[in-house]
Scaffold this motif. Structure first.
Motif, PDB file in Angstrom:
ATOM      1  N   THR A  22     -30.261  20.293  -1.038  1.00 55.18           N
ATOM      2  CA  THR A  22     -30.089  19.350   0.269  1.00 55.18           C
ATOM      3  C   THR A  22     -30.150  20.056   1.642  1.00 55.18           C
ATOM      4  O   THR A  22     -30.750  19.701   2.521  1.00 55.18           O
ATOM      5  CB  THR A  22     -28.616  18.846   0.135  1.00 55.18           C
ATOM      6  N   ALA A  23     -29.638  21.187   1.672  1.00 53.41           N
ATOM      7  CA  ALA A  23     -29.780  22.000   2.610  1.00 53.41           C
ATOM      8  C   ALA A  23     -31.262  22.290   3.191  1.00 53.41           C
ATOM      9  O   ALA A  23     -31.520  22.323   4.391  1.00 53.41           O
ATOM     10  CB  ALA A  23     -28.876  23.482   2.740  1.00 53.41           C
ATOM     11  N   GLU A  25     -33.905  20.758   2.262  1.00 50.55           N
ATOM     12  CA  GLU A  25     -34.843  19.373   2.550  1.00 50.55           C
ATOM     13  C   GLU A  25     -34.272  19.371   4.013  1.00 50.55           C
ATOM     14  O   GLU A  25     -35.185  19.013   4.934  1.00 50.55           O
ATOM     15  CB  GLU A  25     -34.421  18.434   1.818  1.00 50.55           C
ATOM     16  N   ALA A  26     -33.359  19.387   4.437  1.00 49.16           N
ATOM     17  CA  ALA A  26     -32.642  18.911   5.722  1.00 49.16           C
ATOM     18  C   ALA A  26     -33.342  19.871   6.950  1.00 49.16           C
ATOM     19  O   ALA A  26     -33.454  19.447   7.887  1.00 49.16           O
ATOM     20  CB  ALA A  26     -30.930  18.910   5.679  1.00 49.16           C
ATOM     21  N   SER A  27     -33.418  21.111   6.374  1.00 56.66           N
ATOM     22  CA  SER A  27     -33.822  22.197   7.463  1.00 56.66           C
ATOM     23  C   SER A  27     -35.333  22.373   7.694  1.00 56.66           C
ATOM     24  O   SER A  27     -35.916  22.942   8.346  1.00 56.66           O
ATOM     25  CB  SER A  27     -33.343  23.693   7.207  1.00 56.66           C
ATOM     26  N   GLY A  28     -36.063  21.484   6.319  1.00 57.84           N
ATOM     27  CA  GLY A  28     -37.522  21.737   6.571  1.00 57.84           C
ATOM     28  C   GLY A  28     -37.903  22.841   6.036  1.00 57.84           C
ATOM     29  O   GLY A  28     -39.282  23.085   6.059  1.00 57.84           O
ATOM     30  N   THR A 111     -39.289  22.426  -1.907  1.00 59.18           N
ATOM     31  CA  THR A 111     -39.049  21.163  -1.473  1.00 59.18           C
ATOM     32  C   THR A 111     -40.413  20.359  -1.332  1.00 59.18           C
ATOM     33  O   THR A 111     -41.406  20.788  -1.810  1.00 59.18           O
ATOM     34  CB  THR A 111     -38.344  21.412  -0.008  1.00 59.18           C
ATOM     35  N   GLN A 113     -41.716  19.213   1.060  1.00 61.96           N
ATOM     36  CA  GLN A 113     -42.577  20.018   2.147  1.00 61.96           C
ATOM     37  C   GLN A 113     -43.198  21.204   1.596  1.00 61.96           C
ATOM     38  O   GLN A 113     -44.477  21.394   1.954  1.00 61.96           O
ATOM     39  CB  GLN A 113     -41.498  20.545   3.434  1.00 61.96           C
TER      40      GLN A 113
END
Length: 243
Positions: A22-23, A25-28, A111, A113
């Protein structure tokens, strides 16, 4: 055909990898910060509390409705969830590798990305083949997982006819159990995966209807987790120091 009386599947509690993913994905980020191989990822403290809340759900079931047997993925996060949820129940627990999580091969630890940047050819191949049939190098497609799960369900129906069975596994397994038990089409299954995120320690279940076939009772339900949170809030209010 032999059939179970009741079937449930519980996704494991929140794991440290869930938190890290989760962290990331949220940070890219391209990589998920993992310190364990997938099979050895432990539960987070929140995941352990979720498993204990699942134990309270089990304890609240009428005796005649409680599981007769439980089967768990061999992955640590699922085993620990099962151990905490079944503590003191006397329900026999066995491990079965056919309930393990989907293997991602070269995409493991990346991720969305990261997949697009590091393996653009695989991202394009996945788009072309579709999520259901795409198999990453060294990994599994959803159809591969469905085949092993189909074999497990066949064995359970044969060995535990008219009994109540509880499974502990992973999010893909929850979707695919619906696919197999309810006879969903590929289109219906993929629509489910787009519309829903399988929550940690959620409960999905079926019971045999008048025709002897398993019919849906509950899907991705986390009411037992919310009830625990509400109880804890009330207890905190009762024991709070006066201002």
């Amino acid at each position: 055909m032999a059939e179970l009386a009741t079937l449930w599947i519980v996704r494991h509690g929140e794991s440290t990898a869930n938190v890290a993913a989760t962290a990331a994905e949220a940070s890219g980020a391209e990589l998920i910060d993992l310190t364990h191989r997938d099979a050895d990822v432990p539960l987070s403290p929140t995941g352990e509390e979720q498993a204990r809340a699942t134990a309270r759900w089990l304890a609240g079931l009428p005796e005649a409705h409680r599981p007769d047997v439980a089967v768990v993925s061999p992955y640590l996060r699922a085993v620990r969830t099962a151990e905490l949820a079944l503590a003191g129940t006397g329900i026999p627990l066995t491990r079965d590798e056919r309930l393990r999580d989907r293997e991602l091969g070269i995409l493991d630890g990346l991720t969305g990305q990261g997949v697009r940047r590091r393996h653009p050819e695989e991202a394009a191949r996945r788009d072309r083949l579709g999520k259901f049939y795409y198999r990453p190098p060294g990994g599994e497609s959803w159809t591969d997982v469905a085949l092993r799960l189909r074999a497990l369900l066949g064995d359970l129906r044969r060995d535990h006819e008219d009994r109540r069975v509880l499974l502990f596994g992973h999010d893909a397994l929850v979707f695919l159990t619906r696919y197999l038990v309810e006879g969903l089409t590929e289109t219906e299954l993929m629509a489910l995966t787009r519309e829903h995120v399988i929550a940690n320690c959620s409960i999905t279940g079926w019971s045999a209807g008048a025709d002897g076939r398993l019919t849906p009772d509950v899907f991705n339900d986390v009411g037992h987790l919310h009830e625990q949170g509400a109880r804890q809030t009330r207890e905190d209010e009762v024991h709070a120091e006066p201002v």
